[in-house]
Design a protein around this motif. Structure first.
Motif, short mmCIF file in Angstrom:
data_model
loop_
_atom_site.label_atom_id
_atom_site.label_comp_id
_atom_site.label_asym_id
_atom_site.label_seq_id
_atom_site.Cartn_x
_atom_site.Cartn_y
_atom_site.Cartn_z
N VAL A 195 63.29 28.62 56.29
CA VAL A 195 64.32 28.31 57.30
C VAL A 195 64.63 26.82 57.29
CG1 VAL A 195 64.80 28.23 59.77
CG2 VAL A 195 63.74 30.26 58.77
N ASP A 196 63.60 26.00 57.20
CA ASP A 196 63.78 24.55 57.15
C ASP A 196 64.61 24.15 55.92
OD1 ASP A 196 62.86 21.67 57.88
OD2 ASP A 196 62.23 21.90 55.79
N ALA A 197 64.35 24.81 54.79
CA ALA A 197 65.07 24.48 53.56
C ALA A 197 66.57 24.73 53.71
CB ALA A 197 64.50 25.31 52.40
N PHE A 198 66.93 25.90 54.23
CA PHE A 198 68.35 26.21 54.38
C PHE A 198 69.00 25.33 55.46
CE2 PHE A 198 67.05 30.09 52.18
CZ PHE A 198 68.09 30.21 51.26
N ALA A 199 68.24 24.98 56.49
CA ALA A 199 68.79 24.11 57.53
C ALA A 199 69.07 22.71 56.97
CB ALA A 199 67.83 24.02 58.71
N LEU A 200 68.20 22.20 56.11
CA LEU A 200 68.45 20.90 55.50
C LEU A 200 69.73 20.94 54.67
CD1 LEU A 200 64.84 19.85 54.36
CD2 LEU A 200 66.27 18.68 56.04
N CYS A 201 69.91 22.01 53.91
CA CYS A 201 71.14 22.14 53.13
C CYS A 201 72.37 22.23 54.04
CB CYS A 201 71.06 23.38 52.24
SG CYS A 201 69.83 23.27 50.92
N ALA A 202 72.19 22.80 55.23
CA ALA A 202 73.31 22.98 56.14
C ALA A 202 73.85 21.67 56.69
CB ALA A 202 72.90 23.89 57.30
N TYR A 203 73.10 20.58 56.52
CA TYR A 203 73.62 19.28 56.96
C TYR A 203 74.93 18.92 56.28
CZ TYR A 203 70.13 17.30 60.13
OH TYR A 203 69.35 17.02 61.23
N VAL A 204 75.18 19.50 55.09
CA VAL A 204 76.42 19.16 54.38
C VAL A 204 77.64 19.65 55.15
CG1 VAL A 204 75.24 19.23 52.16
CG2 VAL A 204 76.41 21.28 52.99
N ILE A 228 73.69 19.22 66.60
CA ILE A 228 72.64 19.72 67.50
C ILE A 228 72.00 20.98 66.93
CG2 ILE A 228 72.23 20.76 69.76
CD1 ILE A 228 74.32 18.85 70.90
N VAL A 229 72.83 21.92 66.48
CA VAL A 229 72.31 23.20 65.99
C VAL A 229 71.44 23.00 64.76
CG1 VAL A 229 72.95 25.41 64.96
CG2 VAL A 229 74.22 24.55 66.94
N VAL A 230 71.95 22.26 63.77
CA VAL A 230 71.19 22.05 62.54
C VAL A 230 69.92 21.23 62.80
CG1 VAL A 230 71.24 21.01 60.25
CG2 VAL A 230 73.23 22.27 61.09
N GLY A 231 70.05 20.16 63.58
CA GLY A 231 68.89 19.34 63.88
C GLY A 231 67.82 20.12 64.64
N LEU A 232 68.26 20.97 65.55
CA LEU A 232 67.31 21.79 66.33
C LEU A 232 66.55 22.75 65.41
CD1 LEU A 232 66.29 22.49 69.16
CD2 LEU A 232 68.15 24.15 69.35
N ILE A 233 67.26 23.37 64.47
CA ILE A 233 66.60 24.30 63.54
C ILE A 233 65.61 23.56 62.65
CG2 ILE A 233 66.96 25.89 61.62
CD1 ILE A 233 69.66 26.59 62.86
N VAL A 234 66.00 22.39 62.14
CA VAL A 234 65.14 21.61 61.26
C VAL A 234 63.85 21.20 61.99
CG1 VAL A 234 64.90 19.41 60.04
CG2 VAL A 234 66.96 20.78 59.73
N LEU A 283 63.83 21.20 47.45
CA LEU A 283 62.41 20.85 47.38
C LEU A 283 61.61 21.60 48.45
CD1 LEU A 283 62.71 16.99 46.76
CD2 LEU A 283 61.75 18.69 45.19
N SER A 284 62.17 21.71 49.65
CA SER A 284 61.49 22.46 50.70
C SER A 284 61.35 23.93 50.30
CB SER A 284 62.27 22.33 52.01
OG SER A 284 61.59 22.97 53.08
N LEU A 285 62.39 24.49 49.70
CA LEU A 285 62.33 25.88 49.25
C LEU A 285 61.27 26.04 48.15
CD1 LEU A 285 63.67 28.65 49.61
CD2 LEU A 285 65.25 28.01 47.77
N GLY A 286 61.18 25.05 47.28
CA GLY A 286 60.14 25.09 46.24
C GLY A 286 58.74 25.08 46.82
N SER A 287 58.55 24.32 47.89
CA SER A 287 57.23 24.28 48.52
C SER A 287 56.87 25.63 49.14
CB SER A 287 57.17 23.18 49.58
OG SER A 287 57.89 23.53 50.74
N ALA A 288 57.89 26.39 49.59
CA ALA A 288 57.63 27.72 50.16
C ALA A 288 57.11 28.66 49.08
CB ALA A 288 58.92 28.28 50.78
N PHE A 289 57.67 28.57 47.87
CA PHE A 289 57.18 29.41 46.78
C PHE A 289 55.73 29.07 46.43
CE2 PHE A 289 61.75 30.04 46.02
CZ PHE A 289 61.77 31.42 45.84
#
Length: 438
Positions: free
Chosen positions: A114-123, A132-138, A206-212
Motif C-alpha cells: 500500500v505504501d509503495a502505490f501511495a508513493l507513486c500516487a504523489y505524481v 492530504i489523502v496520499v500523505g495520510l495513506i503513506v 523500491l518499496s514494492l521490491g522490499s515487499a517481495f
C-alpha cells in the motif's frame, strides 16, 4: 615438471594469503553482523535497505514537491503534514494490535505494498485534497508496517539477539536513507517536475521490491505459531492490554519525552544556528552528517547488553546526562565568536549523537523486556504511538523554550531530558528485581 614460477617469492605468497584470509574473515564477520546466517534477520536487513533507499529519496523531496510542483502554500503543506502525522500516530498502535491477531508478516507485506502505490500516487497530487489523502495513506501504511516489524522482532528473537537485530536494522536504515538522500540531490540539481515525479515512482518501486523480500519471512514470526487452529479457537492466546500496564505506560511516556531529541536536531538546532549564532549555515549539514556517522558506527556496539533492564536503565541515565550537557553547550553558542560557536556546536552534536545511540539501545531493551510477549505488537505499538505524539508536540515546545528564552530555555530542555532519563533508570532498576534472562 614443476609448474611453480621460477622466481616465486615465498614471503610475498604468504603475505597475499594472509591478506586474502583477512578479507575472507571480514566478509564472514560482516555477513554474521547483518544476518546472513539468520533467515529472519537476513530478510529484514535486505528489505529495510531497499525500502530506506526509497524513503531517503522521498523524505528529502516531499515538502519541496508539494511547494514547487503541486504549488501548495506553506499553510496547506502544514495542514496536510499534520493530518498525515495524526494518521501515523493512530496506525502505530493499530498495526501492533493487528499483528497480535493476524499474520504479522502478511500484514507487513500488505502495508508495504500500500505504501509503495501511495508513493507513486504523489505524481497525481496537484491540490490540497489529494495531498492530504496520499500523505495520510503513506504515513498510515508506513507507521503500521514499522510496528508490525517491531512485533516480528519481538517474536523472532530473544534477549541479546533481539537487541542486536534492532540495532542492525537501525544501522541499515541510516545507510539506506543517507544513500537515498544522495539520490535526492540529483533531483534537486535537475529541478524539473519530471525529475520529482520520477523520484517518487522510483521510491514506490523500491518499496514494492522490499515487499517481495518480506514475503520470504518464515511463519514462526507470527503470533500463535505452532498452535493448531483448534487449540487457538478453544484457548486463544491474548496477552495483557498495555493500556492497563502502569509500568509500561510510564516507560512509554518517559521515553517519548526523551524522543524529542530528534526534533531538537531536525528543528531546533537549524533555527538556533540561523537566528542566534555566528556559525555558518553549513554547520546544519555538518551536524547531520556527524550524527549519521556516529549513529551508524556505534549503534550495534553500544546497544549490547541492554536486554538486562538494570543495564538498560543505567545506559538510559547516561544518555540523559549527555543530552542535558548537549543542550547546555548548544545554548553557549549564542552570541559567541565564530570559532567558539562552531566548537560548541560540534561538542554538543557529538554528545547529542551518543545520547541518541545510548537511549535508543536502552529503550529497545526495555520496550521488549517489559512487554507481555503475548501482546508484543500492542506493546510496541504503544511505544511508537508515544513517539508520534511527542514528535508533533516537539516543535511548539522548542519554540517556547530554546527559541524564545535562549540559554535558559536550553537549560530547561536539558533538565527535562535528564529527569525523563532518570525516570527510565528507576523503572529499569525496579524491573530488574523480577527479570530473568530469556
Amino acid at each position: 615438471m614443476s609448474t611453480e614460477p621460477p622466481f616465486a617469492d615465498p614471503e610475498a605468497e604468504e603475505g597475499e594469503s594472509a591478506a586474502a584470509q583477512a578479507r575472507a574473515g571480514l566478509r564472514v564477520r560482516l555477513g554474521a553482523l547483518f544476518g546472513r546466517d539468520d533467515p529472519v534477520l537476513g530478510v529484514l536487513v535486505a528489505s529495510t535497505l531497499v525500502a530506506t533507499l526509497g524513503r531517503g529519496l522521498s523524505m528529502s523531496l516531499t515538502v519541496l514537491y508539494l511547494a514547487i510542483v503541486a504549488e501548495l502554500t506553506p499553510g496547506e503543506i502544514a495542514i496536510a503534514s499534520t493530518i498525515a502525522a495524526i494518521g501515523g500516530i493512530c496506525a502505530s498502535y493499530a498495526g501492533g494490535w493487528l499483528a497480535d491477531r493476524v499474520s504479522a508478516r502478511r500484514l507487513m507485506v500488505v502495508l508495504v505494498i500500500v505504501d509503495a502505490f501511495a508513493l507513486c500516487a504523489y505524481v497525481f497530487v496537484g491540490d490540497l485534497v489529494l495531498a492530504i489523502v496520499v500523505g495520510l495513506i503513506v504515513f498510515t501504511a508506513g507507521s503500521g508496517a514499522h510496528t508490525a516489524q517491531a512485533a516480528i522482532i519481538a517474536r523472532a528473537f530473544a534477549g541479546p539477539t533481539r537487541i542486536h537485530a534492532r540495532a542492525v536494522l537501525r544501522t541499515v536504515t541510516n545507510i539506506g536513507i543517507a544513500i537515498g538522500s544522495g539520490g535526492a540531490a540529483v533531483v534537486l540539481v535537475l529541478d524539473t517536475p519530471e525529475a520529482y515525479r520520477t523520484a517518487f515512482v522510483v521510491a514506490g518501486v523500491l518499496s514494492l521490491g522490499s515487499a517481495f523480500v518480506l514475503a520470504r519471512l518464515p511463519a514462526r514470526v507470527d503470533a500463535g505459531y505452532g498452535r493448531s487452529a483448534e487449540a487457538e479457537s478453544l484457548a486463544p492466546v491474548r496477552g495483557r492490554n498495555p493500556w492497563r500496564d502502569p509500568r509500561y505506560l510510564a516507560f512509554a511516556g518517559l521515553s517519548a519525552i526523551f524522543g524529542i531529541q530528534f526534533t531538537v536536531l531536525d528543528y531546533g538546532v537549524p533555527l538556533w544556528i540561523e537566528h542566534e549564532t555566528e556559525a555558518p549555515r553549513v554547520m546544519v549539514s555538518v551536524l547531520f552528517i556527524l550524527n549519521t556517522v556516529i549513529v551508524t558506527a556505534f549503534t550495534v556496539m553500544l546497544s549490547r547488553g541492554t536486554e538486562n533492564p538494570r543495564k538498560a536503565g543505567r545506559v538510559f541515565g547516561i544518555a540523559g546526562v549527555l543530552m542535558g550537557g548537549a543542550c547546555a553547550v548548544y545554548g553557549l553558542a549564542a552570541g559567541a565568536p565564530l570559532w567558539v560557536a562552531i566548537v560548541a556546536l560540534l561538542i554538543g552534536g557529538v554528545a547529542h549523537a551518543f545520547a541518541e545511540v545510548l537511549s535508543q539501545g536502552a529503550g529497545w531493551g526495555l520496550a521488549f523486556e517489559l512487554a507481555d510477549p503475548a501482546s508484543a505488537g500492542a506493546y510496541q505499538g504503544l511505544v511508537g504511538m508515544g513517539f508520534g505524539v511527542l514528535s508533533a508536540v516537539g516543535p511548539p515546545l522548542l519554540a517556547i523554550t530554546v527559541l524564545s528564552l535562549g540559554l535558559v530555555g536550553w537549560i530547561i530542555l536539558g533538565a527535562m531530558f535528564l529527569l525523563s532519563a532518570l525516570g527510565v533508570l528507576l523503572i529499569g532498576r525496579l524491573a530488574a528485581r523480577t527479570w530473568s534472562p530469556a
